[in-house]
Design an enzyme around this catalytic site. Structure first.
Site, PDB file in Angstrom:
ATOM      1  N   GLU A  30       0.850  -1.195   0.000  1.00  0.00           N
ATOM      2  CA  GLU A  30       0.000   0.000   0.000  1.00  0.00           C
ATOM      3  C   GLU A  30       0.887   1.248   0.000  1.00  0.00           C
ATOM      4  OE1 GLU A  30      -3.186   1.947   3.215  1.00  0.00           O
ATOM      5  OE2 GLU A  30      -1.719   0.445   3.848  1.00  0.00           O
ATOM      6  N   TRP A  31       0.494   2.253  -0.756  1.00  0.00           N
ATOM      7  CA  TRP A  31       1.211   3.524  -0.755  1.00  0.00           C
ATOM      8  C   TRP A  31       0.678   4.414   0.360  1.00  0.00           C
ATOM      9  CZ3 TRP A  31       5.497   5.293  -3.018  1.00  0.00           C
ATOM     10  CH2 TRP A  31       5.757   6.673  -2.936  1.00  0.00           C
TER      11      TRP A  31
ATOM     12  N   ASP B 160      14.698  -3.097  13.622  1.00  0.00           N
ATOM     13  CA  ASP B 160      15.562  -2.235  12.801  1.00  0.00           C
ATOM     14  C   ASP B 160      14.992  -0.822  12.821  1.00  0.00           C
ATOM     15  OD1 ASP B 160      17.583  -1.407  11.143  1.00  0.00           O
ATOM     16  OD2 ASP B 160      16.821  -2.363   9.338  1.00  0.00           O
TER      17      ASP B 160
END
Length: 334
Positions: A97-98, A224
């Site tokens: 998804e953007w 991370d």
């Protein structure tokens, strides 16, 4: 290269149920040094398409699984996984998804701090074999048997071992610190003196880390969490809502929560309201600053392995800081 990109794009459209002709543009985007990425614009929505011709077949499956695990915690927001490349694809890829980015505010930083504390209250992960494309609410989970993950995964482009262990300090030294340090020593990147320093620091980890890790218990980690893996914005399906914090590119496992916070501080970029909100939601154990160097040693080793340069000297400084902190802790306990 153009033919490779087109093949990846066609495969992603097919897997996502999109007509290739609906793609209005596919523009390269930056922000990473490991994968290639495109912003794919269609008549309906935009997507982020990542691919890596040099990656193994499970590379993006591990990323998708990590995103699904984070989403399944109901604590932090992540871009939704739309489709994942299959075994028949020449090049591994991942379609996400953007997120329409927006400016970070004090409120969004506080949301991220609260969300990370809630994530760290999560002590379970997906069951082995769970499909990362399964809707998050339905994703099967199991309580963690200790520290680790049900499979090895990656941090950046490096293998990250995750064998389950009951002893946190042993997990940290045997599966995070020593393997990378010995690799760097064997190829000459880390000098013999530097390797000895890291090994001495590793031998002191138990007394330094164990009390706080035992008090806190295991947590689901992003793994991370630097500022480049945080973005603020809105889902295109909810354009009129307030911006939200999203986290991306995880290296998930079950560990001690201070790991994520130490990485946040190592590379900077996190605003004060983030830390204040985290501390208000779940106060850290006393002397967490003293343990920070032990947790920052791992990402420094990762960067030394990937980039060498000044990170090698940073590894030695961090190892010395661990030894200094261990001596301080010993004097305090005595």
């Amino acid at each position: 290269m153009a033919g490779l990109v087109e093949a990846v794009l066609e495969s992603a459209c097919r897997a996502a149920g999109l007509d290739r002709s609906s793609v209005e543009s596919a523009r390269p985007i930056g922000g990473g040094c490991i994968n290639h990425a495109l912003k794919v614009r269609t008549a309906g929505h935009d997507f982020c398409l990542k691919w890596n011709a040099g990656a193994g077949r499970d590379f993006f499956r591990m990323e998708a699984e990590g995103l699904s695990a984070l989403a399944g915690s109901d604590a932090v927001d992540v871009p939704r996984v739309i489709a994942l490349g299959g075994d028949d694809d020449e090049v591994p890829w991942l379609l996400l998804e953007w997120i329409d980015e927006a400016r970070a505010t004090g409120d969004t930083w506080r949301q991220l701090g609260h969300g990370l504390a809630r994530l760290h209250r999560t002590r379970q992960g997906p069951s082995p074999g769970a499909d990362p494309l399964t809707p998050d609410a339905a994703m099967p989970v199991r309580h963690a048997p200790g520290f680790g993950w049900h499979r090895d995964n990656v941090i950046g482009s490096l293998p990250q071992p995750n064998r389950w262990m009951d002893d946190w300090a042993e997990f940290w030294t045997e599966q995070r610190i020593l393997p990378l340090a010995r690799e760097l020593g064997s190829d000459g990147t880390l000098s013999r003196r530097g390797l000895t320093l890291v090994e001495r620091a590793a031998a002191r980890m138990s007394g330094l880390l164990a009390p706080a890790a035992t008090a806190d218990g295991p947590s689901l980690l992003h793994g991370d969490l630097w500022s480049g893996n945080v973005l603020f914005g809105r889902r295109q399906t909810a354009p009129d809502t307030d911006p939200l914090p999203f986290v991306i590119d995880p290296a998930v496992y079950i560990g001690h929560r201070e790991v994520d916070l130490a990485m946040c501080r190592l590379f900077g970029g996190f605003a004060a309201p983030f830390y204040d909100a985290y501390e208000a939601a779940w106060p850290l154990q006393p002397d967490h600053e003293r343990r920070m160097a032990a947790y920052q040693l791992y990402p420094l080793l990762v960067h030394a392995r990937l980039f060498a340069g000044g990170y090698v000297a940073s590894v030695a400084r961090s190892a010395q800081a661990v030894l200094d902190a261990s001596r301080q802790a010993g004097r305090f306990r005595s």
